[in-house]
Design a protein around this motif. Structure first.
Motif, PDB file in Angstrom:
ATOM      1  N   LYS A  31      10.780   7.399  76.031  1.00 26.10           N
ATOM      2  CA  LYS A  31      12.326   7.947  75.892  1.00 26.10           C
ATOM      3  C   LYS A  31      12.842   7.640  74.381  1.00 26.10           C
ATOM      4  N   GLY A  39      15.569  11.927  78.908  1.00 29.20           N
ATOM      5  CA  GLY A  39      15.181  10.389  79.453  1.00 29.20           C
ATOM      6  C   GLY A  39      15.186  10.314  80.888  1.00 29.20           C
ATOM      7  N   ASP A  43      11.958   8.750  82.815  1.00 25.31           N
ATOM      8  CA  ASP A  43      12.209   7.865  84.044  1.00 25.31           C
ATOM      9  C   ASP A  43      11.388   8.310  85.212  1.00 25.31           C
TER      10      ASP A  43
END
Length: 69
Positions: A31, A39, A43
């Motif tokens: 990230k 980002g 995730d």
């Protein structure tokens, strides 16, 4: 997820908690190397891997419920 944790345990000699922490470190590193708007995608890639510190995403139908009324 389990496959990666198992490989970290077997190949790096980590216990399950250490393997989960290693995955969290990898996620944070990745990230930090991508633009911020990516980002959330990172995730998603790591969802279910390692620690459960990541918030669960609402499903689209649940988030659209406010339009029903």
């Amino acid at each position: 997820m389990q496959e990666l944790i198992q490989q970290l345990q077997e190949k790096a000699g980590l216990n399950p908690q250490q393997a989960e922490q290693a995955i969290a470190v990898m996620r944070d590193y990745v990230k930090s190397k991508v633009p911020p708007f990516i980002g959330e995608t990172v995730d998603k890639w790591f969802a279910g891997m390692g620690s459960s510190q990541q918030p669960e995403k609402k499903d689209v139908q649940q988030s659209d419920d406010f339009l029903d009324g």
